[in-house]
Design an enzyme around this catalytic site. Sequence first.
Site, PDB file in Angstrom:
ATOM      1  N   LYS A  91       0.866  -1.182   0.000  1.00  0.00           N
ATOM      2  CA  LYS A  91       0.000   0.000   0.000  1.00  0.00           C
ATOM      3  C   LYS A  91       0.899   1.228   0.000  1.00  0.00           C
ATOM      4  O   LYS A  91       2.057   1.159   0.443  1.00  0.00           O
ATOM      5  CB  LYS A  91      -0.857   0.004   1.277  1.00  0.00           C
ATOM      6  N   GLY A 188     -25.566   2.586   2.403  1.00  0.00           N
ATOM      7  CA  GLY A 188     -24.688   3.204   1.411  1.00  0.00           C
ATOM      8  C   GLY A 188     -24.945   2.622   0.038  1.00  0.00           C
ATOM      9  O   GLY A 188     -24.675   1.453  -0.216  1.00  0.00           O
ATOM     10  N   VAL A 189     -25.517   3.472  -0.832  1.00  0.00           N
ATOM     11  CA  VAL A 189     -25.815   2.976  -2.183  1.00  0.00           C
ATOM     12  C   VAL A 189     -24.977   3.758  -3.207  1.00  0.00           C
ATOM     13  O   VAL A 189     -25.486   4.322  -4.156  1.00  0.00           O
ATOM     14  CB  VAL A 189     -27.330   3.002  -2.509  1.00  0.00           C
ATOM     15  N   GLY A 190     -23.674   3.776  -2.950  1.00  0.00           N
ATOM     16  CA  GLY A 190     -22.724   4.388  -3.880  1.00  0.00           C
ATOM     17  C   GLY A 190     -22.381   3.391  -4.968  1.00  0.00           C
ATOM     18  O   GLY A 190     -23.234   2.619  -5.416  1.00  0.00           O
ATOM     19  N   VAL A 192     -20.638   0.491  -5.153  1.00  0.00           N
ATOM     20  CA  VAL A 192     -20.883  -0.933  -4.918  1.00  0.00           C
ATOM     21  C   VAL A 192     -22.333  -1.176  -4.504  1.00  0.00           C
ATOM     22  O   VAL A 192     -23.005  -2.073  -5.023  1.00  0.00           O
ATOM     23  CB  VAL A 192     -19.938  -1.491  -3.823  1.00  0.00           C
TER      24      VAL A 192
HETATM   25  P1  NAD Z   1     -18.831   5.125  -2.630  1.00  0.00           P
HETATM   26  O1  NAD Z   1     -18.172   6.317  -2.024  1.00  0.00           O
HETATM   27  O2  NAD Z   1     -19.155   5.137  -4.078  1.00  0.00           O
HETATM   28  O3  NAD Z   1     -20.197   4.805  -1.855  1.00  0.00           O
HETATM   29  C1  NAD Z   1     -20.357   4.948  -0.485  1.00  0.00           C
HETATM   30  C2  NAD Z   1     -21.752   5.505  -0.249  1.00  0.00           C
HETATM   31  O4  NAD Z   1     -21.990   5.544   1.143  1.00  0.00           O
HETATM   32  C3  NAD Z   1     -21.929   6.933  -0.777  1.00  0.00           C
HETATM   33  O5  NAD Z   1     -23.098   7.005  -1.588  1.00  0.00           O
HETATM   34  C4  NAD Z   1     -22.072   7.761   0.506  1.00  0.00           C
HETATM   35  O6  NAD Z   1     -22.930   8.872   0.348  1.00  0.00           O
HETATM   36  C5  NAD Z   1     -22.673   6.737   1.457  1.00  0.00           C
HETATM   37  N1  NAD Z   1     -22.500   7.042   2.875  1.00  0.00           N
HETATM   38  C6  NAD Z   1     -21.497   7.708   3.505  1.00  0.00           C
HETATM   39  N2  NAD Z   1     -21.751   7.788   4.827  1.00  0.00           N
HETATM   40  C7  NAD Z   1     -22.911   7.134   5.042  1.00  0.00           C
HETATM   41  C8  NAD Z   1     -23.682   6.840   6.197  1.00  0.00           C
HETATM   42  N3  NAD Z   1     -23.321   7.270   7.406  1.00  0.00           N
HETATM   43  N4  NAD Z   1     -24.820   6.125   6.051  1.00  0.00           N
HETATM   44  C9  NAD Z   1     -25.215   5.689   4.840  1.00  0.00           C
HETATM   45  N5  NAD Z   1     -24.532   5.950   3.708  1.00  0.00           N
HETATM   46  C10 NAD Z   1     -23.399   6.658   3.810  1.00  0.00           C
HETATM   47  O7  NAD Z   1     -17.897   3.882  -2.263  1.00  0.00           O
HETATM   48  P2  NAD Z   1     -17.938   2.438  -2.925  1.00  0.00           P
HETATM   49  O8  NAD Z   1     -16.892   2.357  -3.984  1.00  0.00           O
HETATM   50  O9  NAD Z   1     -19.329   2.046  -3.229  1.00  0.00           O
HETATM   51  O10 NAD Z   1     -17.397   1.557  -1.712  1.00  0.00           O
HETATM   52  C11 NAD Z   1     -18.231   1.272  -0.590  1.00  0.00           C
HETATM   53  C12 NAD Z   1     -17.395   0.588   0.486  1.00  0.00           C
HETATM   54  O11 NAD Z   1     -16.838  -0.618  -0.028  1.00  0.00           O
HETATM   55  C13 NAD Z   1     -16.192   1.416   0.968  1.00  0.00           C
HETATM   56  O12 NAD Z   1     -16.003   1.155   2.344  1.00  0.00           O
HETATM   57  C14 NAD Z   1     -15.046   0.863   0.171  1.00  0.00           C
HETATM   58  O13 NAD Z   1     -13.805   1.026   0.835  1.00  0.00           O
HETATM   59  C15 NAD Z   1     -15.414  -0.601   0.061  1.00  0.00           C
HETATM   60  N6  NAD Z   1     -14.863  -1.270  -1.125  1.00  0.00           N
HETATM   61  C16 NAD Z   1     -15.175  -0.852  -2.368  1.00  0.00           C
HETATM   62  C17 NAD Z   1     -14.665  -1.520  -3.465  1.00  0.00           C
HETATM   63  C18 NAD Z   1     -15.002  -1.091  -4.872  1.00  0.00           C
HETATM   64  O14 NAD Z   1     -14.813  -1.887  -5.804  1.00  0.00           O
HETATM   65  N7  NAD Z   1     -15.515   0.105  -5.093  1.00  0.00           N
HETATM   66  C19 NAD Z   1     -13.819  -2.643  -3.307  1.00  0.00           C
HETATM   67  C20 NAD Z   1     -13.536  -3.056  -1.992  1.00  0.00           C
HETATM   68  C21 NAD Z   1     -14.064  -2.358  -0.918  1.00  0.00           C
END
Ligand code: NAD
Length: 362
Positions: A91, A188-190, A192
Amino acid sequence: MIATKENKIAENSIISQMTTFNHEQLVFCQDNATGLKAIIAVHNTILGPALGGTRMWMYNNEAEALNDVLRLSRGMTYKNSLAGLNLGGGKAVIIGDARTQKNEALFRRFGKFVNSLAGKYITAEDVGISPQDMVWVNMETNHVAGLPGKSGDPSPVTAYGVYVGMKASAKQQFGNDSLAGKKIAVQGVGHVGQYLVEHLTKEGAEVYISDIQEATLKNIATKFGAKVIGLDEIYDLDMDIYAPCALGATINDDTLNRLKCSIIAGAANNQLKDEAIHGVEVMKKGIIYTPDFMLNAGGVINCYAEVKDLSAKWAMDKAEEIYKTTTTIIERSKKDNTPTYAIANQMAEERIEAIGKVKLPL
Ligand code: NAD
């Protein structure tokens, strides 16, 4: 060598911190001209080159940055091992404000440092880093994944891995792996979370969603017919499965007194506030906790496909193996009466030890 007053490594020295979890190498990167201040940590390369993203963060001090890079690089060793990839763990952290301090020169200088490791460390995006930043890094080194136009957004692969792992957990907890009719809360509906909601609603689950972004929340609720639930209310919902896909440490003293679910399975990193405490507590409550670093390995699987020039289909097939790994972890956890997180760690270590034996004789 016998430790004497002169040669004994001070307990708080940097090398001493590296010995705690047996880190192989640390590279401190400094450049006055570009203002770059970064640390690259290579934890373990027994399985292959150390792959792990670069994080850009305004750390309060160097000790915090060092602690983070040591912890995160070790986490990548475990994640890559358990995903069955020929990758070690590494990392990098860049100390700085990702909103104001990014520029081409900074990332190209960082790329030169990555290149100096000659492929021992492969970088990618993490918090605060965009694919465009990686394009600059790539101008100075080929040891980069997550470039635009290559393997693309890892989120669909990550979400698919979470989905199949959730099904495997359901099989263990409810006797069959169907999620139809199951009450599932996705926090969290970002990137993933939304792909996960799509899989779940398609299968006929009753899905509840929360997010701090009102617009995203409304959009996903309408698109997939999910129900909206409050940010804090989510912990009190009478549900079958809790899927944290936003923040870490949501399984803690407070929420464990409230959560009424049978399974925890989500994409967020570091869900257990304290593994040794909350990993044991979830088990005592009869909840199956699906270890996060195993379940969300789709992202790194996607990076590996890019590095090795493998197809998108290969990545999805590899992510599907998370079903089998989940099953093995839960079965071993029941048999040994040991928390799932500890079994996942053991399995990752076992693979490194086994492959280490294969690699020794040259
Ligand atoms: P993202 O930032 O696109 O989505 C996260 C979502 O969570 C956002 O929509 C944000 O508004 C919401 N959020 C923040 N605080 C919140 C709360 N208190 N309550 C409810 N929702 C809240 O991130 P992502 O890429 O979707 O990743 C989500 C998680 O998965 C992260 O912890 C990330 O480290 C982990 N992750 C992601 C990947 C990937 O492929 N993107 C891979 C491994 C791990």
